[in-house]
Design a protein around this motif. Structure first.
Motif, mmCIF file in Angstrom:
data_model
loop_
_atom_site.group_PDB
_atom_site.id
_atom_site.type_symbol
_atom_site.label_atom_id
_atom_site.label_comp_id
_atom_site.label_asym_id
_atom_site.label_seq_id
_atom_site.Cartn_x
_atom_site.Cartn_y
_atom_site.Cartn_z
ATOM 1 N N ASP A 36 21.375 30.573 -2.026
ATOM 2 C CA ASP A 36 22.657 30.031 -1.595
ATOM 3 C C ASP A 36 22.929 30.448 -0.158
ATOM 4 N N GLY A 37 23.252 29.469 0.681
ATOM 5 C CA GLY A 37 23.586 29.732 2.074
ATOM 6 C C GLY A 37 25.032 29.404 2.355
ATOM 7 N N ARG A 38 25.329 29.084 3.596
ATOM 8 C CA ARG A 38 26.697 28.802 3.994
ATOM 9 C C ARG A 38 27.071 27.365 3.656
ATOM 10 N N ALA A 39 28.363 27.112 3.575
ATOM 11 C CA ALA A 39 28.932 25.767 3.462
ATOM 12 C C ALA A 39 28.320 24.942 2.334
ATOM 13 N N GLY A 40 28.000 25.591 1.213
ATOM 14 C CA GLY A 40 27.467 24.863 0.075
ATOM 15 C C GLY A 40 26.021 24.443 0.206
ATOM 16 N N MET A 41 25.303 25.001 1.182
ATOM 17 C CA MET A 41 23.906 24.649 1.407
ATOM 18 C C MET A 41 22.988 25.600 0.650
ATOM 19 N N SER A 42 21.868 25.068 0.153
ATOM 20 C CA SER A 42 20.831 25.875 -0.486
ATOM 21 C C SER A 42 19.602 25.876 0.408
ATOM 22 N N TYR A 43 18.957 27.041 0.520
ATOM 23 C CA TYR A 43 17.833 27.219 1.432
ATOM 24 C C TYR A 43 16.574 27.606 0.666
ATOM 25 N N ARG A 44 15.461 26.980 1.035
ATOM 26 C CA ARG A 44 14.140 27.338 0.525
ATOM 27 C C ARG A 44 13.284 27.735 1.719
ATOM 28 N N ASP A 45 12.759 28.947 1.707
ATOM 29 C CA ASP A 45 11.966 29.471 2.817
ATOM 30 C C ASP A 45 10.550 28.912 2.727
ATOM 31 N N LEU A 46 10.154 28.091 3.703
ATOM 32 C CA LEU A 46 8.834 27.467 3.685
ATOM 33 C C LEU A 46 7.746 28.384 4.227
ATOM 34 N N ILE A 47 8.121 29.388 5.025
ATOM 35 C CA ILE A 47 7.151 30.343 5.577
ATOM 36 C C ILE A 47 7.692 31.742 5.305
ATOM 37 N N PRO A 48 7.515 32.266 4.098
ATOM 38 C CA PRO A 48 8.124 33.561 3.744
ATOM 39 C C PRO A 48 7.779 34.688 4.713
ATOM 40 N N GLY A 49 6.541 34.732 5.214
ATOM 41 C CA GLY A 49 6.166 35.794 6.145
ATOM 42 C C GLY A 49 6.694 35.586 7.544
ATOM 43 N N ARG A 101 19.109 21.857 1.367
ATOM 44 C CA ARG A 101 19.659 20.744 0.601
ATOM 45 C C ARG A 101 21.134 20.987 0.303
ATOM 46 N N ILE A 102 21.848 19.882 0.148
ATOM 47 C CA ILE A 102 23.237 19.906 -0.309
ATOM 48 C C ILE A 102 23.321 18.908 -1.451
ATOM 49 N N GLN A 103 23.550 19.400 -2.638
ATOM 50 C CA GLN A 103 23.532 18.530 -3.807
ATOM 51 C C GLN A 103 24.812 17.718 -3.948
ATOM 52 N N GLN A 104 25.935 18.303 -3.524
ATOM 53 C CA GLN A 104 27.216 17.612 -3.644
ATOM 54 C C GLN A 104 27.481 16.811 -2.377
ATOM 55 N N GLY A 105 27.661 15.518 -2.498
ATOM 56 C CA GLY A 105 27.939 14.697 -1.332
ATOM 57 C C GLY A 105 29.399 14.749 -0.927
ATOM 58 N N GLY A 106 29.695 14.207 0.257
ATOM 59 C CA GLY A 106 31.065 14.162 0.754
ATOM 60 C C GLY A 106 31.269 15.116 1.916
ATOM 61 N N PRO A 107 32.523 15.469 2.218
ATOM 62 C CA PRO A 107 32.803 16.400 3.320
ATOM 63 C C PRO A 107 32.124 17.751 3.088
ATOM 64 N N VAL A 108 31.630 18.346 4.171
ATOM 65 C CA VAL A 108 30.957 19.643 4.109
ATOM 66 C C VAL A 108 31.879 20.698 4.715
ATOM 67 N N ALA A 109 32.028 21.813 4.020
ATOM 68 C CA ALA A 109 32.936 22.881 4.467
ATOM 69 C C ALA A 109 32.281 23.736 5.543
ATOM 70 N N ASP A 110 31.826 23.089 6.603
ATOM 71 C CA ASP A 110 31.187 23.793 7.706
ATOM 72 C C ASP A 110 32.222 24.082 8.784
ATOM 73 N N TYR A 111 31.833 24.805 9.818
ATOM 74 C CA TYR A 111 32.719 25.142 10.920
ATOM 75 C C TYR A 111 31.914 25.106 12.215
ATOM 76 N N ASN A 112 32.597 24.994 13.338
ATOM 77 C CA ASN A 112 31.912 24.980 14.625
ATOM 78 C C ASN A 112 31.203 26.309 14.845
ATOM 79 N N HIS A 113 29.929 26.236 15.182
ATOM 80 C CA HIS A 113 29.152 27.451 15.376
ATOM 81 C C HIS A 113 27.957 27.128 16.263
ATOM 82 N N TYR A 114 27.218 28.163 16.653
ATOM 83 C CA TYR A 114 25.989 27.955 17.413
ATOM 84 C C TYR A 114 24.945 28.959 16.960
#
Length: 235
Positions: A137-150, A162-175
């Motif tokens: 589980d990551g931020r803003a309802g996102m799920s992360y799969r590490d493709l290069i663990p090392g 991936r984001i399984q639930q469609g619609g508005p995303v609870a993200d925020y301005n960031h960099y």
């Protein structure tokens, strides 16, 4: 005397206008002159007039209240961030440190510090889609799969997001403070907006976007079952 901390639900006031850093100092006058003469702060208020014990100073978007008292046992660090003459290529610039009379550490650093890119440690990695997947589980309802663990010694990171639930995303301005970052839309669509890049736009399957370091952005909305691949350096 400060009251003992009590863990209660505290409603955040709606009319907060600014923040203020409170610094205690035994050498009140010496510290006040240090902030004004050496650091370029402006004196906003001081009291009482006949025997000053409290002063408000401000500069660089920071408000500080100096108050007469014991020097803090643990030194406080105030970081003043500047725009480097070298732009983003400031990896070799070191912080400059000044110490105030009460022990406060004044650190001067680039506003956006260039990330260190470690030496690559190459290895063969096979990440198959049909293998047992580990999603975090990551931020803003996102799920992360590490493709290069090392992560090749910390040189690069590749994430299947991936984001399984469609619609508005609870993200925020960031960099992200990285040297390289690319987003590839694999499945579904996602609406994003980037600083100084015009109106928001949609990434569809097969689209990709390069994100320069420090550019602010936000994920606004997506389709159900969105999947993207993000590659960044350093990890």
């Amino acid at each position: 005397m400060n009251k003992p901390f009590q863990p209660v639900d505290f409603p955040l006031p709606e009319n907060i206008e600014r923040s203020e850093l409170v610094l205690s100092c035994a050498q009140f006058n010496e510290n006040l002159q240090f902030f004004i003469d050496k650091l370029g702060f402006k004196l906003d208020s001081i009291s009482p007039a006949d025997n000053p014990r409290v002063a408000q100073v401000s500069a660089y978007g920071q408000c500080i209240q100096l108050q007469f008292g014991e020097d803090p046992e643990t030194p406080i660090t105030l970081r003043l961030l500047y725009q480097s003459a070298n732009g983003d290529d400031n990896e070799d610039e070191e912080e400059t440190i000044l110490i105030a009379p009460n022990g406060t550490c004044i650190a001067f650093a680039p506003a956006i510090e260039a990330p260190t890119v470690p030496a690559i440690c190459q290895s063969f990695v096979l990440s198959k889609k049909d293998s047992p997947l580990i999603w975090n589980d990551g931020r803003a309802g996102m799920s992360y799969r590490d493709l290069i663990p090392g992560r090749q010694g910390g040189r690069v990171i590749a994430s299947h997001i991936r984001i399984q639930q469609g619609g508005p995303v609870a993200d925020y301005n960031h960099y992200h403070n990285v040297r390289f970052q690319m987003i590839y839309c694999y499945k579904g669509w996602v609406r994003v907006v980037y600083q100084d890049q015009g109106a928001d736009f949609v990434l569809n399957p097969g689209d990709c976007v390069m994100q320069p370091t420090g550019i602010r952005h936000r994920v606004m909305a997506c389709s159900p079952g969105l999947e993207v691949v993000e590659i960044s350096c350093p990890a």
